[in-house]
Design a protein around this motif. Structure first.
Motif, PDB file in Angstrom:
ATOM      1  N   GLU A  46       8.534 114.569  41.581  1.00 52.39           N
ATOM      2  CA  GLU A  46       8.187 114.052  40.611  1.00 52.39           C
ATOM      3  C   GLU A  46       7.537 112.876  40.847  1.00 52.39           C
ATOM      4  N   HIS A  47       7.634 111.991  41.617  1.00 50.29           N
ATOM      5  CA  HIS A  47       7.029 110.807  41.624  1.00 50.29           C
ATOM      6  C   HIS A  47       6.719 110.339  43.016  1.00 50.29           C
ATOM      7  N   LEU A  48       5.311 110.063  43.608  1.00 56.82           N
ATOM      8  CA  LEU A  48       5.126 109.481  44.645  1.00 56.82           C
ATOM      9  C   LEU A  48       4.727 108.258  44.693  1.00 56.82           C
ATOM     10  N   ILE A  49       5.328 107.425  45.828  1.00 58.95           N
ATOM     11  CA  ILE A  49       5.003 105.818  45.956  1.00 58.95           C
ATOM     12  C   ILE A  49       4.454 105.796  47.299  1.00 58.95           C
ATOM     13  N   ASP A  50       3.284 105.140  46.978  1.00 58.90           N
ATOM     14  CA  ASP A  50       2.220 105.189  48.257  1.00 58.90           C
ATOM     15  C   ASP A  50       2.702 103.995  48.976  1.00 58.90           C
ATOM     16  N   VAL A  51       2.918 104.071  50.289  1.00 59.53           N
ATOM     17  CA  VAL A  51       3.489 102.685  50.859  1.00 59.53           C
ATOM     18  C   VAL A  51       2.414 102.029  51.852  1.00 59.53           C
ATOM     19  N   ASN A  52       1.330 102.763  51.879  1.00 62.00           N
ATOM     20  CA  ASN A  52       0.195 102.307  52.900  1.00 62.00           C
ATOM     21  C   ASN A  52      -0.131 101.006  52.772  1.00 62.00           C
ATOM     22  N   GLY A  53      -0.181 100.272  51.681  1.00 61.01           N
ATOM     23  CA  GLY A  53      -0.472  98.846  51.558  1.00 61.01           C
ATOM     24  C   GLY A  53       0.572  98.000  51.932  1.00 61.01           C
ATOM     25  N   LEU A  54       1.684  98.394  52.462  1.00 59.06           N
ATOM     26  CA  LEU A  54       2.633  97.452  53.036  1.00 59.06           C
ATOM     27  C   LEU A  54       2.322  97.015  54.437  1.00 59.06           C
ATOM     28  N   ALA A  55       2.801  95.807  54.664  1.00 59.93           N
ATOM     29  CA  ALA A  55       2.247  95.147  56.282  1.00 59.93           C
ATOM     30  C   ALA A  55       3.057  96.009  57.221  1.00 59.93           C
ATOM     31  N   PHE A  56       3.474  97.176  57.480  1.00 64.41           N
ATOM     32  CA  PHE A  56       4.096  97.673  58.634  1.00 64.41           C
ATOM     33  C   PHE A  56       3.123  98.490  59.518  1.00 64.41           C
ATOM     34  N   ASP A  57       1.843  97.975  59.716  1.00 70.50           N
ATOM     35  CA  ASP A  57       0.891  98.497  60.606  1.00 70.50           C
ATOM     36  C   ASP A  57       0.472  97.821  61.688  1.00 70.50           C
ATOM     37  N   THR A  58       1.651  97.099  62.229  1.00 72.09           N
ATOM     38  CA  THR A  58       1.289  96.172  63.511  1.00 72.09           C
ATOM     39  C   THR A  58       2.308  96.690  64.489  1.00 72.09           C
ATOM     40  N   ILE A  59       2.033  96.154  65.776  1.00 71.17           N
ATOM     41  CA  ILE A  59       2.818  96.319  66.948  1.00 71.17           C
ATOM     42  C   ILE A  59       3.263  94.880  67.516  1.00 71.17           C
ATOM     43  N   THR A  60       4.439  94.560  67.154  1.00 72.86           N
ATOM     44  CA  THR A  60       4.628  92.988  67.694  1.00 72.86           C
ATOM     45  C   THR A  60       5.892  92.890  68.630  1.00 72.86           C
ATOM     46  N   PRO A  61       5.938  91.742  69.347  1.00 71.09           N
ATOM     47  CA  PRO A  61       7.101  91.597  70.344  1.00 71.09           C
ATOM     48  C   PRO A  61       8.440  91.456  69.347  1.00 71.09           C
ATOM     49  N   ALA A  62       9.347  92.112  70.252  1.00 66.97           N
ATOM     50  CA  ALA A  62      10.798  91.969  69.780  1.00 66.97           C
ATOM     51  C   ALA A  62      11.508  90.953  70.348  1.00 66.97           C
ATOM     52  N   GLN A  63      12.616  90.312  69.935  1.00 67.99           N
ATOM     53  CA  GLN A  63      13.239  89.419  70.488  1.00 67.99           C
ATOM     54  C   GLN A  63      13.747  89.429  71.752  1.00 67.99           C
ATOM     55  N   ASP A  64      14.164  90.607  72.126  1.00 67.39           N
ATOM     56  CA  ASP A  64      14.731  91.055  73.494  1.00 67.39           C
ATOM     57  C   ASP A  64      13.794  91.150  74.786  1.00 67.39           C
ATOM     58  N   GLY A  65      12.562  91.173  74.220  1.00 65.78           N
ATOM     59  CA  GLY A  65      11.596  91.405  75.259  1.00 65.78           C
ATOM     60  C   GLY A  65      10.862  92.904  75.114  1.00 65.78           C
ATOM     61  N   GLY A  66      11.407  93.637  74.067  1.00 63.37           N
ATOM     62  CA  GLY A  66      11.050  95.014  73.603  1.00 63.37           C
ATOM     63  C   GLY A  66       9.900  94.749  72.829  1.00 63.37           C
ATOM     64  N   LEU A  67       9.521  95.905  71.989  1.00 58.55           N
ATOM     65  CA  LEU A  67       8.527  95.908  70.949  1.00 58.55           C
ATOM     66  C   LEU A  67       8.954  96.569  69.471  1.00 58.55           C
ATOM     67  N   ARG A  68       8.512  95.919  68.578  1.00 58.45           N
ATOM     68  CA  ARG A  68       8.467  96.352  67.074  1.00 58.45           C
ATOM     69  C   ARG A  68       7.371  97.147  66.611  1.00 58.45           C
ATOM     70  N   ILE A  69       7.607  98.493  66.236  1.00 56.15           N
ATOM     71  CA  ILE A  69       6.488  99.261  65.995  1.00 56.15           C
ATOM     72  C   ILE A  69       6.514  99.419  64.514  1.00 56.15           C
ATOM     73  N   GLY A  70       5.598  99.063  63.621  1.00 57.76           N
ATOM     74  CA  GLY A  70       5.703  99.019  62.195  1.00 57.76           C
ATOM     75  C   GLY A  70       5.603 100.662  61.786  1.00 57.76           C
ATOM     76  N   ALA A  71       6.397 100.819  60.758  1.00 55.26           N
ATOM     77  CA  ALA A  71       6.517 102.292  60.217  1.00 55.26           C
ATOM     78  C   ALA A  71       5.165 102.999  59.762  1.00 55.26           C
ATOM     79  N   LEU A  72       4.184 102.049  59.772  1.00 54.35           N
ATOM     80  CA  LEU A  72       2.762 102.718  59.158  1.00 54.35           C
ATOM     81  C   LEU A  72       1.799 102.637  60.355  1.00 54.35           C
ATOM     82  N   VAL A  73       1.885 102.233  61.827  1.00 54.14           N
ATOM     83  CA  VAL A  73       1.212 102.326  62.669  1.00 54.14           C
ATOM     84  C   VAL A  73       0.859 103.669  62.940  1.00 54.14           C
TER      85      VAL A  73
END
Length: 316
Positions: A46-73
């Motif tokens: 019944e309702h769509l919430i567009d999340v494209n404008g959120l800052a989840f489109d980057t790939i950044t280092p994680a604390q343990d040496g891994g990678l954090r992949i944003g949900a919008l990449v």
């Protein structure tokens, strides 16, 4: 397509609050699966919430040496990222084996994980489907079941999960991070995202209503040979009959996950412990819970042979 209302989220907190307070709300980003389902009226939010404008489109280092992949990449960007191709090659290979270039340009990391089954009976609204309409039955059981799951099935559903990316993330040991409707962050292993069909196949994930995936975290790279091998009915733009994601080390230890055979990417650490003994022993353990139909029993042998081929590619 039925009418619906629409808004653009201005923050993650705004997005989950809107979802929590609006019955029938759904998040939308790339829309590569949801819009098709809406056109067929399989889903009618019944309702769509567009999340494209959120800052989840980057790939950044994680604390343990891994990678954090944003949900919008986007899938294209993820497959092409230098750090993914260098340290997590199985993920890049899996992404490039899926869909088409146009779809990968739009599809997002979270959306890929959450895409729904491609079971033909799920898409045919004239057929009974417990996943689409609970309690109506499963036309695939006793019907055309060649593409369906052979592991983790139930008497109410034998649909398989279609994602290639999820199989690679499963073998990498990925963790999912979310924001709950009450604004709390939580994280859990990817394998815990998916529910077994049981008696409620319409409940596909463990996410609460309105819970938003914010990122996927890959652990520190483990090295080894990275292989993604996909068997399908045609060379491109087809879902897997069986796929294998494998990471094999020089000492013949490693990890293996299967796609196209279950309601989620299938991995078994007990089976992986048998890998030094050879692919056959490991495959037999990995497929020990298989309950195929007469039409897809070939998947057992196909999975065994595909695992052998993947391991042969990974041989040092």
């Amino acid at each position: 397509m039925k009418s619906f209302t629409y808004e653009r989220a201005t923050s993650p907190e705004n997005a989950v609050a809107a979802a929590a307070h609006t019955p029938g709300a759904r998040f939308i980003a790339g829309g590569t699966n949801l819009l098709d389902l809406m056109k067929l009226e399989i889903e009618a939010p019944e309702h769509l919430i567009d999340v494209n404008g959120l800052a989840f489109d980057t790939i950044t280092p994680a604390q343990d040496g891994g990678l954090r992949i944003g949900a919008l990449v986007r899938n294209t960007d993820l497959a092409a990222a230098a750090e993914i191709r260098r340290d997590y090659a199985v993920l890049s290979k899996a992404l490039l084996a899926g869909a088409s270039g146009q779809l990968r340009n739009k599809a997002t990391t979270a959306g890929n994980l959450l895409q729904r089954t491609r079971c033909p009976y799920f898409y045919d609204t004239h057929q009974p489907c417990n996943k689409r309409r609970p309690g109506t039955g499963c036309a695939a059981i006793g019907g055309v079941s060649r593409q369906q799951a052979i592991i983790g099935v139930s008497d109410t559903c034998i649909a398989s999960h279609p994602s290639d990316m999820a199989v690679a993330m499963q073998v990498l040991g990925a963790t999912v991070e979310t924001l709950t409707p009450n604004g709390q962050a939580r994280s859990f292993p990817l394998t815990d995202l998916y529910r077994a069909p049981g008696e409620t196949p319409h409940l596909e994930t463990t996410l609460a209503a309105g819970e938003l995936i914010t990122s996927v975290v890959l652990p520190k790279p483990v090295g080894g040979k990275h292989i993604y091998y996909k068997v399908r009915d045609r060379a491109s733009y087809a879902f897997a009959l069986v796929s294998v994601a494998a990471i094999v080390q020089p000492d013949k230890t490693g990890r293996v996950a299967l796609g196209g055979v279950a309601y989620k990417p299938w991995r078994n650490e007990k089976a992986e412990a048998l890998l030094p003994e050879g692919g056959e022993a490991m495959a037999n353990e990995l497929l020990a819970e298989a309950r195929p139909t007469a039409q897809n029993s070939f998947k057992v042998k196909l999975a065994q042979r595909t695992i052998s081929m993947a391991l042969a590619q990974a041989a040092y």
